[in-house]
Design a protein around this motif. Structure first.
Motif, short mmCIF file in Angstrom:
data_model
loop_
_atom_site.label_atom_id
_atom_site.label_comp_id
_atom_site.label_asym_id
_atom_site.label_seq_id
_atom_site.Cartn_x
_atom_site.Cartn_y
_atom_site.Cartn_z
N SER A 130 0.86 -1.19 0.00
CA SER A 130 0.00 0.00 0.00
C SER A 130 0.89 1.23 0.00
O SER A 130 1.59 1.49 0.97
N ASN A 168 -3.89 5.65 0.15
CA ASN A 168 -4.08 4.44 0.94
C ASN A 168 -4.42 4.82 2.38
O ASN A 168 -3.54 4.94 3.24
N ALA A 178 0.92 5.38 4.15
CA ALA A 178 -0.44 4.93 4.44
C ALA A 178 -0.87 5.38 5.85
O ALA A 178 -0.05 5.51 6.74
#
Length: 330
Positions: free
Chosen positions: A29, A34, A83
């Protein structure tokens, strides 16, 4: 990874850039999009090539006439760069290869939009490997006291059958990230890491958490350790550049007690209080100064099974940017 790792080496070599390594993950990710993502009940399994190196690595010395095979292309399970608000739960990872790099890593994203990891929870997973370089790596994580806080690694079963190959043989390594602005270096550190209730199975470990620092200053501001075990016995060892470590949290006879470990170079006074889940103070504020007596006690009546928050701030009376640890009263 299996198909393109040697091509990545070729491209970096021809560009004149410094060769490092390639560790793209099975579930990767990457970037500010994300956010608020749950990754649950996946099986990452490298069994067909058990005990074998990544097949790209032997291709590299043949093309470039090297005397040894570089450990360039390596396996990783999860990567969360840039993320935020991520939950990794109930996943099973089995990577049996000398080319295993990491189970989980999270870093800031520096390209275009600078995004730092926060609100990331790795809970209730099973990780297995024979040899591994860095089981868990944390870079430049920040805290959000109003929601899920910092980086949390909790309730996982982690089995390493062979060796942990990093210098300190540590399970979790926390790094700072150097950034140069107008010719001057600055460093992004991690605010809070909570490591609780993990079951670790290995004979090759020296420390649970290590702070790795280029600047020789704290790379992790606050570490919370509670109820981790190594081969069935309590294991709460941390070392190096960690500002403050909270350990051995307990509640009995209407007293909440905790052990505080200070880094050798820590000089700042910190302030601590206990609140309910909604942020309402349950105890008065206590000033923490470096002392030979590492245990502090809050006299307060708490309900069994309730969830509370312990907040630590470097500003008296202001917990807007506090590091917040969640604790369930036993």
């Amino acid at each position: 990874m299996q198909r393109y790792g040697s091509y990545h080496y070729d491209a970096v070599k021809k560009s004149g850039q410094t060769l490092d390594s390639m560790q793209d993950a099975a579930i990767d990710s990457y970037g500010p999009a994300n956010q608020t993502t749950t990754i649950t009940n996946h099986h990452i399994n490298l069994s067909a090539a058990a005990g074998k190196v990544n097949p790209n690595n032997p291709l590299i010395p043949k093309k470039w006439h090297l005397k040894t095979v570089p450990n360039y292309t390596r396996y990783a399970a999860f990567r969360a760069s840039g993320a935020q608000y991520m939950l990794y739960q109930g996943n099973t990872v089995n990577i049996d290869s000398p080319s295993t790099f990491t189970f989980f890593s999270t870093n800031m994203r520096k390209s275009n939009t600078l995004t730092r990891p926060k609100g990331i929870t790795v809970i209730g997973n099973r990780f297995t490997s024979r040899n591994i370089d860095y089981p868990f790596r944390i870079f430049a994580g920040i805290s959000d006291p109003y929601t899920t806080n910092g980086i949390t690694i909790s309730g996982n079963t982690i089995q390493i059958l062979g060796t942990i190959n990093n210098y300190y043989r540590t399970l979790i390594e926390v790094h700072e990230v150097p950034i140069t602005v107008n010719g001057k270096p600055s460093y992004y550190t991690t605010d809070l890491l909570s490591v609780t209730n993990n079951n670790i199975l290995t004979k090759n470990i020296s420390t649970l958490v290590t702070g790795a620092s280029i600047s020789k200053k704290d790379t992790l501001k606050l570490l919370f350790l509670n109820n981790n075990t190594l081969n069935g016995k309590t294991y709460q060892i941390s070392r190096n550049y960690i500002g403050t470590t909270l350990k051995a949290l307990s509640y009995k006879n209407n007293a909440l007690q905790r052990t505080i470990i200070w880094n050798a170079d820590e000089t700042k006074t910190k302030y601590i209080r206990v609140t309910n889940l909604f942020g309402k103070a349950i105890t008065s504020e206590i000033a923490l100064t470096k002392t030979k007596n590492p245990t502090i006690t809050f006299k307060t009546k708490l309900t069994r099974g309730s969830l509370i928050k312990i907040q630590i701030s470097e500003v008296k009376g202001n917990y807007t940017n506090a590091s917040t640890v969640f604790f369930k009263v036993p």
